[in-house]
Design a protein around this motif. Structure first.
Motif, PDB file in Angstrom:
ATOM      1  N   SER A  27     -10.207 -11.385  16.718  1.00  0.00           N
ATOM      2  CA  SER A  27      -9.114 -10.885  16.885  1.00  0.00           C
ATOM      3  C   SER A  27      -9.263  -9.470  16.244  1.00  0.00           C
ATOM      4  CB  SER A  27      -8.183 -11.524  15.179  1.00  0.00           C
ATOM      5  OG  SER A  27      -8.150 -12.714  15.553  1.00  0.00           O
ATOM      6  N   ALA A  76      -9.615 -23.108  18.011  1.00  0.00           N
ATOM      7  CA  ALA A  76     -10.472 -22.139  17.930  1.00  0.00           C
ATOM      8  C   ALA A  76     -11.190 -22.430  17.539  1.00  0.00           C
ATOM      9  CB  ALA A  76      -9.909 -20.560  18.768  1.00  0.00           C
ATOM     10  N   GLY A  77     -10.721 -21.971  15.985  1.00  0.00           N
ATOM     11  CA  GLY A  77     -11.056 -21.581  15.145  1.00  0.00           C
ATOM     12  C   GLY A  77     -11.916 -22.468  14.270  1.00  0.00           C
ATOM     13  N   ALA A 106      -6.611 -19.122  12.141  1.00  0.00           N
ATOM     14  CA  ALA A 106      -8.091 -20.316  12.874  1.00  0.00           C
ATOM     15  C   ALA A 106      -8.038 -20.150  11.728  1.00  0.00           C
ATOM     16  CB  ALA A 106      -9.241 -19.401  13.622  1.00  0.00           C
ATOM     17  N   GLY A 151      -2.975 -25.874  13.123  1.00  0.00           N
ATOM     18  CA  GLY A 151      -2.355 -25.098  13.267  1.00  0.00           C
ATOM     19  C   GLY A 151      -1.487 -24.761  13.597  1.00  0.00           C
ATOM     20  N   SER A 173      -7.462 -30.230  13.880  1.00  0.00           N
ATOM     21  CA  SER A 173      -6.793 -28.488  13.807  1.00  0.00           C
ATOM     22  C   SER A 173      -6.273 -28.587  14.412  1.00  0.00           C
ATOM     23  CB  SER A 173      -8.154 -28.235  14.008  1.00  0.00           C
ATOM     24  OG  SER A 173      -9.478 -28.823  12.584  1.00  0.00           O
ATOM     25  N   PHE A 193      -4.954 -21.331  17.753  1.00  0.00           N
ATOM     26  CA  PHE A 193      -5.972 -21.054  17.170  1.00  0.00           C
ATOM     27  C   PHE A 193      -6.546 -21.749  16.384  1.00  0.00           C
ATOM     28  CE2 PHE A 193      -2.421 -17.411  16.869  1.00  0.00           C
ATOM     29  CZ  PHE A 193      -3.258 -16.261  17.506  1.00  0.00           C
ATOM     30  N   GLY A 194      -5.996 -23.288  15.771  1.00  0.00           N
ATOM     31  CA  GLY A 194      -6.617 -23.714  15.089  1.00  0.00           C
ATOM     32  C   GLY A 194      -8.041 -24.370  15.950  1.00  0.00           C
ATOM     33  N   LEU A 243      -8.335 -18.275  22.399  1.00  0.00           N
ATOM     34  CA  LEU A 243      -7.885 -17.520  20.843  1.00  0.00           C
ATOM     35  C   LEU A 243      -7.007 -16.201  21.592  1.00  0.00           C
ATOM     36  CD1 LEU A 243      -8.077 -16.719  17.746  1.00  0.00           C
ATOM     37  CD2 LEU A 243     -10.182 -15.224  18.412  1.00  0.00           C
ATOM     38  N   SER A 257     -14.908 -17.658  11.036  1.00  0.00           N
ATOM     39  CA  SER A 257     -13.401 -17.882  12.126  1.00  0.00           C
ATOM     40  C   SER A 257     -13.515 -16.462  12.723  1.00  0.00           C
ATOM     41  CB  SER A 257     -12.667 -17.862  10.525  1.00  0.00           C
ATOM     42  OG  SER A 257     -10.998 -18.017  11.435  1.00  0.00           O
ATOM     43  N   ALA A 288     -13.457 -21.456  23.270  1.00  0.00           N
ATOM     44  CA  ALA A 288     -12.778 -20.777  22.699  1.00  0.00           C
ATOM     45  C   ALA A 288     -12.478 -19.787  22.653  1.00  0.00           C
ATOM     46  CB  ALA A 288     -13.489 -21.470  20.869  1.00  0.00           C
TER      47      ALA A 288
END
Length: 360
Positions: A125, A104-105, A288, A313, A309, A101-102, A274, A118, A270
């Protein structure tokens, strides 16, 4: 008075010798690199500490020696089942999904030069959630099939948003606006399906939509682990190219970056991270979204934010899960805790972005 002091300081900078100017620039760069390295190590140590706490703490406390013996494969009465089959897969899944998540965001936020870009905000999402809810309520499926539907929903949504945004040339603002519109549409679809569902299906769907580690098992960990082993090194290898894309397409091309190919590779990586993370745990709210800006505040300007990141996350998911399990009289899914923290942070970021412009 301040403007006069600033003018004098600027004149002093102009008059300084070239060698002194170069030395100052080099010293500043070394200082930034040192801060980035120290911050990254500290975040990594924090994740390890939270991981250890997650294995030791529960209804029964186990010592570090007992935990290590279980991890090494020894049979420890009581601890082998509790730690090996319950706590360890939960903690490993928390780390892997937090990293996914971190990373990809921050990839979307950096590439689109906007902290609001995001996956939580631009609809990816929601695509996974809509597909999962469709499977639970309409198709009456569960388990791995729901995860596969969520995986397909996230990828399909990202593809639609990307194809719509590249008409007439790629534009980050257009992608964000299209994503927000798609997110609203998908959220309406989810609400409609929930309004027509039976009570038992609503409970299952809401548990999945909230984002939870309660169903963690080695069967859920394995696909996420394989995806992380393949995709995370690929993303980290593109860290410099991602930083160049933040300067704009023309500047990145001038630095020798193959802009379209690099952007497509980063988006695919990414989205894949995710999608696998969402399929494993559901869309854990705001992880994210928060990981990149928090990492940027910790590491300072000009830093490569992918690895920090990822650690942020993982810390958010591990910490949120520990708080949800043990901080209150009732146990809450990790998505509830991250949502409570993330909603005010979104408001703060909207205010700050409105004042200073969109950037990490």
């Amino acid at each position: 008075m301040r403007s006069t002091e600033h003018a004098v300081h600027t004149l002093d900078r102009v008059d300084e010798p070239a060698s002194a100017r170069i030395a100052r620039i080099v010293a500043g760069r070394r200082s930034r690199h040192r801060r980035h390295a120290v911050a990254t190590v500290v975040l990594g140590v924090l994740v390890l500490a939270l991981f250890a706490v997650a294995l030791m703490v529960g209804n029964t406390f186990y010592t570090p020696d007992e935990v290590i013996r279980v991890i090494l494969g020894e049979t420890v009465p009581g601890a082998s089942f509790t730690v090996g089959d319950l706590r360890l897969p939960r903690a490993v899944l928390a780390v892997l999904t937090g990293i996914a998540f971190g990373m990809a965001g921050v990839c979307f936020q950096t590439m689109l030069r906007n902290p609001l870009a995001s996956p939580d905000i631009i609809g990816i999402s929601n695509g996974a959630g809509a597909a999962a809810v469709f499977g639970i309520i309409v198709l009456s499926v569960n388990g791995p099939v729901v995860s596969l539907l969520a995986l397909g929903g996230a990828v399909a949504t990202a593809l639609v948003i990307y194809l719509l945004s590249i008409k007439g040339g790629f534009a980050g603002t257009r992608l964000i606006l299209i994503g927000i519109g798609v997110a609203a549409m998908l959220q309406s679809i989810i609400s409609y399906m929930l309004s027509r569902a039976a009570n038992w299906d609503i409970q299952t769907a809401m548990q999945w939509l909230t984002g939870s580690l309660n169903n963690a098992s080695w069967e859920r960990v394995l696909p996420m682990a394989i995806a992380a082993v393949v995709i995370v090194p690929l993303m980290l290898s593109q860290g410099r190219s991602l930083g160049a894309l933040q300067l704009g397409d023309d500047s990145a091309a001038g630095l020798g970056i193959r802009v379209n190919a690099t952007r497509l590779l980063l988006i695919l990586g990414a989205v894949a991270l995710l999608a696998f993370a969402t399929a494993a745990t559901g869309p854990i709210a705001f992880v994210a979204f928060m990981a990149g800006p928090i990492a940027a505040r910790i590491t300072g300007p000009g830093a490569n934010l992918l690895l920090p990141s990822a650690f942020v996350g993982a810390a958010l998911v591990l910490g949120g899960d520990l708080i949800g399990q043990f901080a209150f009289g009732t146990r809450y899914p990790v998505g509830v805790i991250t949502g409570v923290v993330g909603a005010p942070y979104l408001i703060y970021l909207l205010i700050r972005t409105n004042r200073s412009g969109g950037s990490l």
